[in-house]
Design an enzyme around this catalytic site. Sequence first.
Site, PDB file in Angstrom:
ATOM      1  CE  LYS A 120     -26.614 -20.819  30.529  1.00 23.91           C
ATOM      2  NZ  LYS A 120     -25.873 -19.585  30.708  1.00 23.91           N
ATOM      3  CD  GLU A 137     -25.877 -18.375  48.167  1.00 20.81           C
ATOM      4  OE1 GLU A 137     -26.753 -18.814  47.653  1.00 20.81           O
ATOM      5  OE2 GLU A 137     -24.600 -18.826  48.254  1.00 20.81           O
ATOM      6  CB  CYS A 169     -20.721 -21.668  46.746  1.00 25.49           C
ATOM      7  SG  CYS A 169     -18.922 -22.489  46.512  1.00 25.49           S
ATOM      8  CG  ASN A 171     -19.131 -17.695  42.123  1.00 23.81           C
ATOM      9  OD1 ASN A 171     -19.848 -18.348  41.393  1.00 23.81           O
ATOM     10  ND2 ASN A 171     -18.589 -17.879  42.998  1.00 23.81           N
ATOM     11  CD  GLU A 173     -20.928 -29.733  44.004  1.00 20.64           C
ATOM     12  OE1 GLU A 173     -20.909 -28.529  45.084  1.00 20.64           O
ATOM     13  OE2 GLU A 173     -20.227 -30.548  44.221  1.00 20.64           O
ATOM     14  CG  LEU A 174     -27.556 -26.466  44.547  1.00 13.36           C
ATOM     15  CD1 LEU A 174     -28.878 -26.981  44.908  1.00 13.36           C
ATOM     16  CD2 LEU A 174     -27.421 -25.918  43.147  1.00 13.36           C
TER      17      LEU A 174
HETATM   18  P1  NAD Z   1     -27.858 -19.025  38.809  1.00 18.74           P
HETATM   19  O1  NAD Z   1     -28.257 -20.341  39.276  1.00 18.74           O
HETATM   20  O2  NAD Z   1     -28.627 -17.851  38.712  1.00 18.74           O
HETATM   21  O3  NAD Z   1     -27.092 -19.471  37.326  1.00 18.74           O
HETATM   22  C1  NAD Z   1     -26.310 -20.269  37.204  1.00 18.74           C
HETATM   23  C2  NAD Z   1     -26.335 -20.719  35.840  1.00 18.74           C
HETATM   24  O4  NAD Z   1     -27.714 -21.378  35.370  1.00 18.74           O
HETATM   25  C3  NAD Z   1     -26.194 -19.522  34.804  1.00 18.74           C
HETATM   26  O5  NAD Z   1     -25.222 -19.902  33.796  1.00 18.74           O
HETATM   27  C4  NAD Z   1     -27.357 -19.344  34.123  1.00 18.74           C
HETATM   28  O6  NAD Z   1     -27.480 -18.803  32.929  1.00 18.74           O
HETATM   29  C5  NAD Z   1     -27.976 -20.796  34.232  1.00 18.74           C
HETATM   30  N1  NAD Z   1     -29.706 -21.045  34.370  1.00 18.74           N
HETATM   31  C6  NAD Z   1     -30.509 -20.164  34.676  1.00 18.74           C
HETATM   32  N2  NAD Z   1     -31.938 -20.636  34.556  1.00 18.74           N
HETATM   33  C7  NAD Z   1     -31.550 -21.953  33.796  1.00 18.74           C
HETATM   34  C8  NAD Z   1     -32.596 -22.767  33.673  1.00 18.74           C
HETATM   35  N3  NAD Z   1     -33.848 -22.604  33.435  1.00 18.74           N
HETATM   36  N4  NAD Z   1     -32.172 -23.848  32.868  1.00 18.74           N
HETATM   37  C9  NAD Z   1     -30.599 -24.068  32.745  1.00 18.74           C
HETATM   38  N5  NAD Z   1     -29.704 -23.441  33.255  1.00 18.74           N
HETATM   39  C10 NAD Z   1     -30.179 -22.054  33.633  1.00 18.74           C
HETATM   40  O7  NAD Z   1     -26.315 -18.647  39.705  1.00 18.74           O
HETATM   41  P2  NAD Z   1     -25.411 -17.204  39.925  1.00 18.74           P
HETATM   42  O8  NAD Z   1     -26.535 -16.135  40.485  1.00 18.74           O
HETATM   43  O9  NAD Z   1     -25.013 -16.989  38.661  1.00 18.74           O
HETATM   44  O10 NAD Z   1     -24.477 -17.853  40.939  1.00 18.74           O
HETATM   45  C11 NAD Z   1     -24.628 -17.702  42.382  1.00 18.74           C
HETATM   46  C12 NAD Z   1     -24.969 -18.952  42.845  1.00 18.74           C
HETATM   47  O11 NAD Z   1     -24.145 -20.061  42.684  1.00 18.74           O
HETATM   48  C13 NAD Z   1     -25.153 -18.802  44.600  1.00 18.74           C
HETATM   49  O12 NAD Z   1     -26.087 -19.676  45.112  1.00 18.74           O
HETATM   50  C14 NAD Z   1     -23.708 -19.807  44.854  1.00 18.74           C
HETATM   51  O13 NAD Z   1     -23.813 -20.159  45.963  1.00 18.74           O
HETATM   52  C15 NAD Z   1     -23.839 -20.812  43.768  1.00 18.74           C
HETATM   53  N6  NAD Z   1     -22.322 -21.543  43.719  1.00 18.74           N
HETATM   54  C16 NAD Z   1     -22.222 -22.761  44.047  1.00 18.74           C
HETATM   55  C17 NAD Z   1     -20.804 -23.340  44.145  1.00 18.74           C
HETATM   56  C18 NAD Z   1     -20.589 -24.485  44.442  1.00 18.74           C
HETATM   57  O14 NAD Z   1     -19.934 -25.085  44.141  1.00 18.74           O
HETATM   58  N7  NAD Z   1     -21.348 -25.234  45.431  1.00 18.74           N
HETATM   59  C19 NAD Z   1     -19.853 -22.747  43.279  1.00 18.74           C
HETATM   60  C20 NAD Z   1     -20.041 -21.213  43.244  1.00 18.74           C
HETATM   61  C21 NAD Z   1     -21.466 -20.550  43.219  1.00 18.74           C
END
Ligand code: NAD
Length: 489
Positions: free
Chosen positions: A175, A381, A284, A152, A250-251
Amino acid sequence: MTDAPFRNFIDGRFDEPSATFDSVDPSTGAAWARMPAASEADVDRAVEAAHRALRSGPWRRMTATARGKLLVKLGDLVAANAGRLAELETRDTGKIIRETRSQIAYVGDYYRYYGGLADKHEGAHVPIDKPDLDVTIRREPIGVVAAVVPWNSQLFLSAVKLGPALAAGCTIVLKASEDGPGPLLAFAELVHEAGFPPGVVNILTGWGHDCGRRLTSHPLVSRVAFTGGPSTARAIVRNTAENLAYTTLELGGKSPVVVFADADLDSAANAVVAGIFAATGQSCVAGSRLLVERSVKDEFLARLKRKAEAIRIGDPQDPATEMGPLATLRQRDWIEKVVAESVAGGGTLVTGGTRPAGSGFYYAPTIIDAGASDLPCVREELFGPVLSVLAFDTEAQALALANDTPFGLASGVFTSNLARAHRMARDIRAGVVWVNTYRVVSPLVPFGGYGLSGLGREGGLDTIRDYTRSKSVWINTSDEPIPDPFAMR
Ligand code: NAD
């Protein structure tokens, strides 16, 4: 800029992919483009290119002012191409065009902001407490940065990493998520056009378990900047146990919006709608927990129900659409499961809880009167258009409920009582408190979470520092020989 083919950008060149995967248009559920799947060998090439560009070549010798100018040029290119990039992001993620257009135009400002800061980040001269010594502190780029973003707002989430990293003089491998990577891969063409030397910025996509893991554990990487979910963050921390890279996270969030009876209820209702139904709740900072004072709860819920049921759901490319689909099918499956469990556990559906007719990953705006704070819709969440409602009677109860979460990313407070607004802003445990407003961001303001919402901050003046490390230089200014070699000076 081209739509296709989408290619990884490594060492200043667009690669012919050795493997690809389908990207799905969430508004139809059908595949619409092939995306390159970077292998671990591709990641190695990208990190090695970034390392070469850091250690030798024109980037290393470039002044901070010249780096800043490149960033400003990139910002201008992003703004000029915002319409095209927005259409791509909307196609690839289902986020409505109304939001992608304005958000991406604003992303240009993030690059301009960091471009302006590049030559204003100074070291220091220390008034040292010993004679005949001159001590300066240099701030040097921390090294090769591995940036990993979720699906997103990928252009936006990349800007808050690329901007400060490049301003600081780092090089970077970024990435894109395997979900909806199209806009970020297209953005690589603008990086190329802006004229960054080869290897300074590398952009690729692929799966987390191989490409993401290799990138974040790579021995040549010194800094990891991650945005995503908490469980992936734990995997990232395990990955960085290998290279001991400095890491920011940032989660997610389960952000409370607290509405007191003395608030302007119509304005508060609009803000609650914006907080949870904009971007189909896939934000988020989604204000997914409404805490409302009991004396106005029924009236406020009635307003919200009317507003939620009037939301125009439809084709995300149509500028009249207010809510598009969820980005992925697995996301809708998860939301349906949590809503069903919450209703079975005693929650009452005020509206929604259904799939609108037609194809695509749509889900209706949903409000659940939760009653109890242990329901899964209150704890988890969801990353979707689901608002959970709890009532309170006193300010102390409101605060306790607001802080009753392992997350702490954002929060909102609606009241006309100034003293109460200050008390709540002071005592809520979250990185952002919005008072009588919601979901506003700026490159000038730090952003980040408490607890499971993350580590570190993005945005604002201090971020560049996070992409540097200090080097202390001690110069002996005396012509006298070193005295007693066995005593520490
Ligand atoms: P996700 O954690 O599933 O994936 C994020 C990224 O991590 C992807 O590019 C994915 O390929 C990569 N990834 C997955 N496994 C990995 C590993 N083992 N090693 C390294 N990289 C890996 O997140 P999502 O479902 O795409 O996005 C939603 C989440 O992101 C929600 O929890 C949301 O709140 C959070 N988010 C946080 C912010 C913020 O600024 N705090 C902003 C936007 C989204």
